[in-house]
Scaffold this active site. Structure first.
Site, PDB file in Angstrom:
ATOM      1  CD  GLU A 101      -2.439  -1.385   2.687  1.00 22.95           C
ATOM      2  OE1 GLU A 101      -3.624  -1.757   2.755  1.00 22.95           O
ATOM      3  OE2 GLU A 101      -1.724  -1.227   3.691  1.00 22.95           O
TER       4      GLU A 101
ATOM      5  CG  ASP B  80      -4.785  -4.176   8.489  1.00 20.85           C
ATOM      6  OD1 ASP B  80      -5.007  -5.313   8.024  1.00 20.85           O
ATOM      7  OD2 ASP B  80      -3.659  -3.812   8.871  1.00 20.85           O
TER       8      ASP B  80
HETATM    9  N1  LIG Z   1      -4.498  -0.728  12.230  1.00 20.76           N
HETATM   10  C1  LIG Z   1      -3.256  -0.403  11.977  1.00 20.76           C
HETATM   11  O1  LIG Z   1      -2.924   0.773  11.896  1.00 20.76           O
HETATM   12  C2  LIG Z   1      -2.233  -1.484  11.847  1.00 20.76           C
HETATM   13  C3  LIG Z   1      -0.869  -1.147  11.836  1.00 20.76           C
HETATM   14  C4  LIG Z   1       0.074  -2.185  11.810  1.00 20.76           C
HETATM   15  C5  LIG Z   1      -0.355  -3.501  11.733  1.00 20.76           C
HETATM   16  N2  LIG Z   1      -1.694  -3.773  11.678  1.00 20.76           N
HETATM   17  C6  LIG Z   1      -2.189  -5.155  11.614  1.00 20.76           C
HETATM   18  O2  LIG Z   1      -2.043  -5.694  12.920  1.00 20.76           O
HETATM   19  C7  LIG Z   1      -1.889  -7.105  12.834  1.00 20.76           C
HETATM   20  C8  LIG Z   1      -0.724  -7.563  13.690  1.00 20.76           C
HETATM   21  O3  LIG Z   1       0.469  -7.088  13.110  1.00 20.76           O
HETATM   22  P1  LIG Z   1       1.875  -7.677  13.605  1.00 20.76           P
HETATM   23  O4  LIG Z   1       2.921  -6.906  12.885  1.00 20.76           O
HETATM   24  O5  LIG Z   1       1.895  -7.723  15.090  1.00 20.76           O
HETATM   25  O6  LIG Z   1       1.760  -9.169  13.024  1.00 20.76           O
HETATM   26  P2  LIG Z   1       2.528 -10.483  13.539  1.00 20.76           P
HETATM   27  O7  LIG Z   1       2.386 -11.468  12.431  1.00 20.76           O
HETATM   28  O8  LIG Z   1       3.872 -10.120  14.034  1.00 20.76           O
HETATM   29  O9  LIG Z   1       1.657 -10.950  14.797  1.00 20.76           O
HETATM   30  C9  LIG Z   1       0.349 -11.416  14.687  1.00 20.76           C
HETATM   31  C10 LIG Z   1       0.083 -12.433  15.802  1.00 20.76           C
HETATM   32  O10 LIG Z   1      -1.284 -12.824  15.729  1.00 20.76           O
HETATM   33  C11 LIG Z   1      -1.344 -14.179  16.134  1.00 20.76           C
HETATM   34  N3  LIG Z   1      -2.632 -14.745  15.720  1.00 20.76           N
HETATM   35  C12 LIG Z   1      -3.061 -15.072  14.484  1.00 20.76           C
HETATM   36  N4  LIG Z   1      -4.316 -15.570  14.541  1.00 20.76           N
HETATM   37  C13 LIG Z   1      -4.687 -15.529  15.844  1.00 20.76           C
HETATM   38  C14 LIG Z   1      -5.861 -15.897  16.549  1.00 20.76           C
HETATM   39  N5  LIG Z   1      -6.906 -16.425  15.916  1.00 20.76           N
HETATM   40  N6  LIG Z   1      -5.920 -15.699  17.880  1.00 20.76           N
HETATM   41  C15 LIG Z   1      -4.855 -15.186  18.557  1.00 20.76           C
HETATM   42  N7  LIG Z   1      -3.699 -14.823  17.938  1.00 20.76           N
HETATM   43  C16 LIG Z   1      -3.620 -15.002  16.604  1.00 20.76           C
HETATM   44  C17 LIG Z   1      -0.126 -14.804  15.457  1.00 20.76           C
HETATM   45  O11 LIG Z   1       0.237 -16.039  16.047  1.00 20.76           O
HETATM   46  C18 LIG Z   1       0.929 -13.707  15.661  1.00 20.76           C
HETATM   47  O12 LIG Z   1       1.684 -13.908  16.832  1.00 20.76           O
HETATM   48  C19 LIG Z   1      -1.728  -7.423  11.356  1.00 20.76           C
HETATM   49  O13 LIG Z   1      -2.952  -7.936  10.878  1.00 20.76           O
HETATM   50  C20 LIG Z   1      -1.387  -6.095  10.731  1.00 20.76           C
HETATM   51  O14 LIG Z   1      -1.804  -6.026   9.393  1.00 20.76           O
HETATM   52  C21 LIG Z   1      -2.635  -2.797  11.739  1.00 20.76           C
END
Ligand SMILES: NC(=O)c1ccc[n+]([C@@H]2O[C@H](COP(=O)([O-])OP(=O)(O)OC[C@H]3O[C@@H](n4cnc5c(N)ncnc54)[C@H](O)[C@@H]3O)[C@@H](O)[C@H]2O)c1
Length: 357
Positions: free
Chosen positions: A65, A236
């Site tokens: 993005e 997101d």
């Molecule tokens: N809203 C925003 O501004 C914003 C900004 C950054 C990241 N994000 C989103 O936040 C999320 C997390 O990002 P990250 O960098 O920490 O990712 P990451 O991959 O480092 O961590 C995600 C965690 O979620 C866990 N997980 C997956 N499915 C699960 C479930 N059903 N129950 C419990 N845990 C579960 C995984 O095991 C992993 O440890 C991503 O989806 C990312 O796109 C959003």
């Protein structure tokens, strides 16, 4: 004609190494606090900004993005990806870099890594919003999804709201253990939970930050009670959500920029005219945030370009005091602005001269 400044070719560049030095020299919590102030300031100037839903290129594996915006004086953009499958290959789900430029000349004034900065700005935004929406004296937060974003979320809520108890859950218990280990010594009382139901028990705030490329159901309706604040970070992208629709129907939903959130947020599950409240209106005092102790508030976070713009401004304002940046020879700067070609040819001759010597 005004005198031409020296070193027009140079743009400050903040590498990952220097970003880590800046975060450590400012301090993680003061950084989150300071950044939240900049984000709040820019939400208050909301109407000044050029706004567009981010430009997303989707693939089966993830999304790439571009997130541009401008306040008329400065322009910023971020490149960011989201690839939930990446961690299986030892890669991160989210990586990013970005640029701040002056609108006056269009010249960039900063190029920086933004993987770390995104985690900080996402957490600072969540906590800032939490200040307006979380129940009074909230002290306990469930944190579901204990990946890269999680420690930043915990520390931002501690720093801005005084959250002191964490209830952690991740489907990968190794992730929960890492998160708990990293946060030991930061003044939290931490409980590692074995289910998400267990994690939300007694929590004033429920943060979901999971990564899964599907409509997941991290929270079901029965798990959420009156008065809780939900900070939903992980949903997101189109087809990538975390909450059961029934929770949305019982909540007052707060968003960043509706045209983007309706495509990417939890509310993609709802009718396109389902009422939502824009956070900038809450932050400017035009509409109330939390208005009763029983209300369920939901921040349907997707991450908006103005937050990255605030983060770029915050970082730029810390460069001189910390000194942690490199000078990048990024912009061509011929003596005669129209003699770009001649500059290349002269440099070739100069190099040939060096070889002959
Ligand atoms: N809203 C925003 O501004 C914003 C900004 C950054 C990241 N994000 C989103 O936040 C999320 C997390 O990002 P990250 O960098 O920490 O990712 P990451 O991959 O480092 O961590 C995600 C965690 O979620 C866990 N997980 C997956 N499915 C699960 C479930 N059903 N129950 C419990 N845990 C579960 C995984 O095991 C992993 O440890 C991503 O989806 C990312 O796109 C959003």
């Amino acid at each position: 004609m005004t005198a031409r400044p020296e070193n027009l070719n140079i743009v400050p560049f903040v590498s990952v190494d220097n970003m880590m030095k800046i975060v450590l020299s400012v301090g993680v919590e003061p950084f989150l606090h300071g950044l939240a102030d900049y984000i709040e300031e820019d939400f208050k100037r909301w109407e000044l900004f050029d706004k567009t839903p981010r430009v997303a290129s989707h693939s089966r594996e993830g999304v790439i993005e571009l997130m541009p915006t401008s306040d008329g004086k400065e322009y910023g953009f971020k490149y960011v990806n989201g690839h939930p499958k990446n961690t299986r290959d030892g890669l991160q789900t989210v990586t990013a870099f970005g640029v701040l430029a002056t609108v006056d000349s269009g010249y960039p004034v900063l190029l920086t890594e933004m993987t770390i900065l995104t985690a900080l700005r996402t957490a600072a935004t969540s906590a800032l919003v939490g200040k307006y929406l979380a129940p009074k004296n909230a002290s306990c937060m469930a944190l579901i999804g204990n990946g890269a974003q999680s420690e930043f979320q915990a520390l931002a809520f501690k720093s801005l709201l005084g959250v002191s108890k964490l209830r952690l859950f991740d489907i990968d218990s190794g992730a929960t253990e890492r998160c708990a280990r990293n946060l030991a010594g930061w003044g939290f009382e931490i409980t590692q939970c074995s289910t998400s139901e267990d994690a939300v028990e007694g929590a004033d705030i429920v943060t979901t930050a999971t990564a899964d490329k599907q409509n997941a159901t991290i929270l079901t309706d029965n798990m959420i009670g009156a008065g809780q604040h939900i900070n939903a970070v992980g949903g997101d992208c189109p087809g990538k959500t975390e909450l059961h629709k029934d929770i949305l129907m019982r909540s007052d939903i707060f968003v960043e920029y509706p045209p983007q959130t309706r495509i990417e947020g939890e509310i993609q599950q709802l009718a396109p005219d389902h009422p939502v409240i824009e956070m900038w209106k809450v932050i400017t005092g035009a509409v109330p945030g939390r208005s009763s102790a029983e209300q369920i508030t939901l921040f349907d976070s997707v991450g908006f370009a103005t937050e990255d713009f605030s983060a770029l401004r915050f970082l730029r304002d810390r460069l001189e005091s910390t000194g942690h940046y490199q000078e990048l020879d990024l912009l061509a700067d011929p003596d005669d602005p129209r003699d770009l070609f001649g500059m290349i040819m002269r440099s070739g001759k100069a190099d040939a001269g060096k070889v002959e010597k």
